[in-house]
Design a protein around this motif. Structure first.
Motif, PDB file in Angstrom:
ATOM      1  N   LEU A   1       0.837  -1.208   0.000  1.00 61.72           N
ATOM      2  CA  LEU A   1       0.000   0.000   0.000  1.00 61.72           C
ATOM      3  C   LEU A   1       0.871   1.256   0.000  1.00 61.72           C
ATOM      4  O   LEU A   1       0.548   2.249  -0.635  1.00 61.72           O
ATOM      5  CB  LEU A   1      -0.918   0.016   1.229  1.00 61.72           C
ATOM      6  CG  LEU A   1      -2.077  -0.982   1.207  1.00 61.72           C
ATOM      7  CD1 LEU A   1      -2.761  -1.032   2.563  1.00 61.72           C
ATOM      8  CD2 LEU A   1      -3.097  -0.623   0.129  1.00 61.72           C
ATOM      9  N   ALA A   2       2.011   1.169   0.699  1.00 62.01           N
ATOM     10  CA  ALA A   2       2.877   2.354   0.804  1.00 62.01           C
ATOM     11  C   ALA A   2       3.535   2.702  -0.521  1.00 62.01           C
ATOM     12  O   ALA A   2       3.935   3.842  -0.732  1.00 62.01           O
ATOM     13  CB  ALA A   2       3.939   2.125   1.864  1.00 62.01           C
ATOM     14  N   THR A   3       3.639   1.735  -1.441  1.00 66.49           N
ATOM     15  CA  THR A   3       4.303   2.060  -2.717  1.00 66.49           C
ATOM     16  C   THR A   3       3.362   2.789  -3.662  1.00 66.49           C
ATOM     17  O   THR A   3       3.759   3.181  -4.752  1.00 66.49           O
ATOM     18  CB  THR A   3       4.838   0.813  -3.444  1.00 66.49           C
ATOM     19  OG1 THR A   3       3.737  -0.051  -3.659  1.00 66.49           O
ATOM     20  CG2 THR A   3       5.933   0.126  -2.695  1.00 66.49           C
ATOM     21  N   GLY A   4       2.103   2.971  -3.274  1.00 66.67           N
ATOM     22  CA  GLY A   4       1.180   3.742  -4.111  1.00 66.67           C
ATOM     23  C   GLY A   4       0.351   2.826  -4.990  1.00 66.67           C
ATOM     24  O   GLY A   4       0.315   1.625  -4.800  1.00 66.67           O
ATOM     25  N   GLY A   5      -0.304   3.382  -5.988  1.00 66.29           N
ATOM     26  CA  GLY A   5      -1.215   2.598  -6.801  1.00 66.29           C
ATOM     27  C   GLY A   5      -2.564   2.535  -6.129  1.00 66.29           C
ATOM     28  O   GLY A   5      -2.739   3.027  -5.009  1.00 66.29           O
TER      29      GLY A   5
ATOM     30  N   LEU B   1      -6.950  -2.407  -5.681  1.00 68.67           N
ATOM     31  CA  LEU B   1      -6.271  -3.350  -6.572  1.00 68.67           C
ATOM     32  C   LEU B   1      -5.087  -3.986  -5.839  1.00 68.67           C
ATOM     33  O   LEU B   1      -4.884  -5.206  -5.906  1.00 68.67           O
ATOM     34  CB  LEU B   1      -5.799  -2.596  -7.829  1.00 68.67           C
ATOM     35  CG  LEU B   1      -5.163  -3.438  -8.911  1.00 68.67           C
ATOM     36  CD1 LEU B   1      -6.108  -4.524  -9.374  1.00 68.67           C
ATOM     37  CD2 LEU B   1      -4.779  -2.564 -10.107  1.00 68.67           C
ATOM     38  N   THR B   2      -4.368  -3.168  -5.102  1.00 70.40           N
ATOM     39  CA  THR B   2      -3.224  -3.681  -4.337  1.00 70.40           C
ATOM     40  C   THR B   2      -3.689  -4.763  -3.368  1.00 70.40           C
ATOM     41  O   THR B   2      -3.076  -5.816  -3.239  1.00 70.40           O
ATOM     42  CB  THR B   2      -2.570  -2.528  -3.526  1.00 70.40           C
ATOM     43  OG1 THR B   2      -2.172  -1.522  -4.447  1.00 70.40           O
ATOM     44  CG2 THR B   2      -1.389  -3.006  -2.731  1.00 70.40           C
TER      45      THR B   2
ATOM     46  N   LYS C   1      -1.742   5.442 -17.979  1.00 74.18           N
ATOM     47  CA  LYS C   1      -2.118   4.296 -17.148  1.00 74.18           C
ATOM     48  C   LYS C   1      -1.057   4.054 -16.055  1.00 74.18           C
ATOM     49  O   LYS C   1      -1.376   3.842 -14.883  1.00 74.18           O
ATOM     50  CB  LYS C   1      -2.235   3.060 -18.042  1.00 74.18           C
ATOM     51  CG  LYS C   1      -2.772   1.847 -17.372  1.00 74.18           C
ATOM     52  CD  LYS C   1      -3.016   0.759 -18.392  1.00 74.18           C
ATOM     53  CE  LYS C   1      -3.028  -0.580 -17.699  1.00 74.18           C
ATOM     54  NZ  LYS C   1      -2.358  -1.626 -18.424  1.00 74.18           N
ATOM     55  N   GLY C   2       0.205   4.150 -16.456  1.00 74.77           N
ATOM     56  CA  GLY C   2       1.309   3.946 -15.507  1.00 74.77           C
ATOM     57  C   GLY C   2       1.282   4.992 -14.413  1.00 74.77           C
ATOM     58  O   GLY C   2       1.490   4.688 -13.237  1.00 74.77           O
ATOM     59  N   LEU C   3       1.009   6.235 -14.795  1.00 79.24           N
ATOM     60  CA  LEU C   3       0.989   7.305 -13.790  1.00 79.24           C
ATOM     61  C   LEU C   3      -0.178   7.110 -12.830  1.00 79.24           C
ATOM     62  O   LEU C   3      -0.062   7.328 -11.627  1.00 79.24           O
ATOM     63  CB  LEU C   3       0.908   8.679 -14.471  1.00 79.24           C
ATOM     64  CG  LEU C   3       2.143   9.070 -15.297  1.00 79.24           C
ATOM     65  CD1 LEU C   3       1.910  10.388 -16.031  1.00 79.24           C
ATOM     66  CD2 LEU C   3       3.386   9.182 -14.416  1.00 79.24           C
ATOM     67  N   LYS C   4      -1.321   6.651 -13.382  1.00 78.15           N
ATOM     68  CA  LYS C   4      -2.476   6.412 -12.492  1.00 78.15           C
ATOM     69  C   LYS C   4      -2.145   5.303 -11.496  1.00 78.15           C
ATOM     70  O   LYS C   4      -2.582   5.328 -10.357  1.00 78.15           O
ATOM     71  CB  LYS C   4      -3.719   6.047 -13.306  1.00 78.15           C
ATOM     72  CG  LYS C   4      -4.412   7.280 -13.871  1.00 78.15           C
ATOM     73  CD  LYS C   4      -5.803   6.977 -14.343  1.00 78.15           C
ATOM     74  CE  LYS C   4      -5.777   6.322 -15.691  1.00 78.15           C
ATOM     75  NZ  LYS C   4      -7.064   6.037 -16.271  1.00 78.15           N
ATOM     76  N   SER C   5      -1.352   4.333 -11.963  1.00 79.28           N
ATOM     77  CA  SER C   5      -1.066   3.187 -11.084  1.00 79.28           C
ATOM     78  C   SER C   5      -0.187   3.578  -9.892  1.00 79.28           C
ATOM     79  O   SER C   5      -0.126   2.853  -8.907  1.00 79.28           O
ATOM     80  CB  SER C   5      -0.418   2.057 -11.876  1.00 79.28           C
ATOM     81  OG  SER C   5       0.962   2.324 -12.035  1.00 79.28           O
ATOM     82  N   ILE C   6       0.517   4.712  -9.967  1.00 79.25           N
ATOM     83  CA  ILE C   6       1.337   5.086  -8.799  1.00 79.25           C
ATOM     84  C   ILE C   6       0.613   6.102  -7.913  1.00 79.25           C
ATOM     85  O   ILE C   6       1.185   6.645  -6.976  1.00 79.25           O
ATOM     86  CB  ILE C   6       2.726   5.652  -9.198  1.00 79.25           C
ATOM     87  CG1 ILE C   6       2.577   6.885 -10.089  1.00 79.25           C
ATOM     88  CG2 ILE C   6       3.583   4.589  -9.845  1.00 79.25           C
ATOM     89  CD1 ILE C   6       3.860   7.688 -10.223  1.00 79.25           C
TER      90      ILE C   6
ATOM     91  N   GLN D   1       9.799   3.410 -11.570  1.00 78.21           N
ATOM     92  CA  GLN D   1       9.031   2.171 -11.799  1.00 78.21           C
ATOM     93  C   GLN D   1       8.196   2.307 -13.071  1.00 78.21           C
ATOM     94  O   GLN D   1       8.095   1.386 -13.878  1.00 78.21           O
ATOM     95  CB  GLN D   1       8.061   1.904 -10.634  1.00 78.21           C
ATOM     96  CG  GLN D   1       8.707   1.408  -9.364  1.00 78.21           C
ATOM     97  CD  GLN D   1       7.724   1.449  -8.170  1.00 78.21           C
ATOM     98  OE1 GLN D   1       6.569   1.838  -8.289  1.00 78.21           O
ATOM     99  NE2 GLN D   1       8.210   1.049  -7.013  1.00 78.21           N
ATOM    100  N   VAL D   2       7.575   3.502 -13.227  1.00 78.70           N
ATOM    101  CA  VAL D   2       6.737   3.719 -14.419  1.00 78.70           C
ATOM    102  C   VAL D   2       7.599   3.640 -15.675  1.00 78.70           C
ATOM    103  O   VAL D   2       7.228   2.976 -16.659  1.00 78.70           O
ATOM    104  CB  VAL D   2       6.025   5.098 -14.343  1.00 78.70           C
ATOM    105  CG1 VAL D   2       5.307   5.421 -15.634  1.00 78.70           C
ATOM    106  CG2 VAL D   2       5.047   5.125 -13.183  1.00 78.70           C
ATOM    107  N   GLU D   3       8.772   4.278 -15.644  1.00 77.34           N
ATOM    108  CA  GLU D   3       9.658   4.236 -16.819  1.00 77.34           C
ATOM    109  C   GLU D   3      10.008   2.792 -17.169  1.00 77.34           C
ATOM    110  O   GLU D   3       9.943   2.396 -18.343  1.00 77.34           O
ATOM    111  CB  GLU D   3      10.956   4.999 -16.524  1.00 77.34           C
ATOM    112  CG  GLU D   3      10.827   6.495 -16.639  1.00 77.34           C
ATOM    113  CD  GLU D   3      12.159   7.193 -16.343  1.00 77.34           C
ATOM    114  OE1 GLU D   3      12.492   8.129 -17.062  1.00 77.34           O
ATOM    115  OE2 GLU D   3      12.852   6.790 -15.387  1.00 77.34           O
ATOM    116  N   SER D   4      10.353   2.024 -16.155  1.00 77.04           N
ATOM    117  CA  SER D   4      10.797   0.663 -16.474  1.00 77.04           C
ATOM    118  C   SER D   4       9.630  -0.190 -16.980  1.00 77.04           C
ATOM    119  O   SER D   4       9.788  -1.012 -17.878  1.00 77.04           O
ATOM    120  CB  SER D   4      11.539   0.059 -15.287  1.00 77.04           C
ATOM    121  OG  SER D   4      10.793  -0.869 -14.624  1.00 77.04           O
TER     122      SER D   4
END
Ligand code: GTP
Length: 395
Positions: free
Chosen positions: A89-93, A97-98, A304-309, A343-346
């Protein structure tokens, strides 16, 4: 204690039971007999023993003793859940879903849903763990659905038997027709934020086991929501602030309105907000090499990647062209944004197959500009340009 009566009573029991007389076994049921001999003799000698997840205790009467083992509740699954869910949960997203991603693999073949309460009549099913995988999100209507009862109930935990009979219009239960539906509502600030539920088709033992984990996950989520900074008020007037058609995230005018509100809130309450301005490096080259449609796909994947964080109070906007902005309100500690952007970049490198995919970004927060949103924009923009210049020098 008559041996015959004890035998009649406890022969069919799954709990290990033995009748002792003067320190010797007079009678024992099959469950007790299945315990290895060395442990059985140890059991006979000691007062209270914990063995094989059973706590053995003695009941004495007339020189005889009844030795009964009752299941000792193991906490190893609960501990595993806490150890995995809190850092996830602390890593975001998205927290729902987490939660489904962490809890799903722990509940075996059971079906799990993690539902975010969206509005009076609609919910979003974000984490649906089914057949060993998470299914794509979908919208649920709460009218004539089990959710109505879940949100209205006094108790935050409910169990329904044969829910499809009572809620034939609820797609969640009508399609899979589970035998049981057990829900754990998640509230914060006395408002329902959503719920977690198990849909069990037959295995009542699995349901009983998993219920504890469901409730614990619900409590962890509630704690997570309570500790999170208040969300920026959503400017959800879509007419006034239309979403960006390509990526589906709010556009420039929604961003302007949200930043204005964040500034006002900072000036009134000192609630801080982090901002990141982002730009894709070399989108024009991607367009030229692979085509505009491919470039569009990269933009959609980035949104989508940005929303996930994003945590539930955070927001993503498409500022224009290949530029995006993130607004993340926070309390004491700013979110670990650079780590998350990496993370999003990778992920984007994997999803697009473009090995050199990278972002440039400029990050700052309202406290750095004493609450001025204009200065925040200028500072983020300057840092973004600096980062671009730096990256160009490196390549
Ligand atoms: N496919 C696609 N491309 C877009 C869209 N909007 C803007 N672009 C392209 O994004 C590029 C933005 O140009 P620049 O800001 O110079 O960005 P860049 O090519 O990434 O170059 P640097 O930012 O300097 O690394 C232009 O080539 C635009 O055509 C869009 O909606 N879809």
């Amino acid at each position: 204690m008559k041996t015959r009566i004890v035998a009649e009573l406890f022969s069919p029991s799954l709990l290990p039971v033995a009748l002792l007389s003067k320190g010797h076994i007079k009678w024992a049921n099959a469950s007790f007999e299945s315990i290895p001999a060395d442990i059985r003799s140890q059991l006979i000698k000691q007062e209270k023993v914990l063995v094989h997840d059973y706590l053995f205790e003695r009941l004495s009467c007339d020189e005889r003793e009844l030795l009964i083992g009752t299941p000792f509740v193991s906490t190893q699954h609960e501990r595993k859940l806490i150890r995995e869910l809190l850092p996830a949960l602390a890593t975001g997203g998205d927290p729902w879903l987490t939660c489904a991603r962490v809890l799903g693999p722990m509940i075996g073949k059971s079906e799990l849903v993690a539902v975010k309460h969206q509005s009076e009549d609609a919910d979003e099913l974000l984490g649906h763990w089914y057949d060993g995988d998470t299914l794509p999100p979908r919208r649920l209507t709460s009218e004539h659905a089990i959710a109505e009862k879940v949100y209205a109930a006094k108790d935050d935990r409910l169990l329904f038997a044969n829910p499809a009979q009572e809620y034939p219009e609820d797609s969640l239960v009508a399609d899979s027709r589970p035998l049981y539906f057990a829900s754990q509502r998640v509230d914060s600030n006395d408002k329902p934020r959503g719920y977690l539920a198990l849909l069990e088709s037959g295995n009542i033992d699995a349901l009983a086991e998993n219920l504890r984990l469901l409730q614990l996950a619900g409590d962890v989520l509630a704690g997570h929501f309570a500790s999170e900074p208040e969300a920026l008020p959503e400017s959800d007037d879509e007419q006034l602030h239309p979403r960006d058609e390509l990526t589906g995230v709010p556009g420039r005018s929604a961003f302007d309105a949200a930043l204005e509100k964040a500034e006002l809130r900072y000036l009134q309450t000192e609630k801080n907000c982090e901002m990141a301005m982002l730009d894709i490096n070399g989108l024009s080259a991607i367009n030229n090499l692979k085509g505009i449609e491919y470039g569009d796909r990269v933009l959609k994947l980035l949104a989508k990647g940005l929303k996930s964080i994003c945590r539930s109070g955070d927001r993503v906007f498409r500022f224009g062209g290949d530029e995006f902005v993130l607004l993340m309100p926070f309390g004491k500690h700013a979110p670990p944004l650079i780590k998350r952007l990496k993370q999003v970049e990778s992920q984007l490198r994997k999803d697009t197959g473009i090995e050199t995919f990278s972002l440039a970004y400029g990050i700052s927060s309202l406290s750095e500009t004493q609450g001025s949103s204009d200065d925040l924009m200028l500072l983020c923009d300057r840092r973004l340009r600096d980062s671009k210049a730096e990256q160009r020098k490196e390549t």
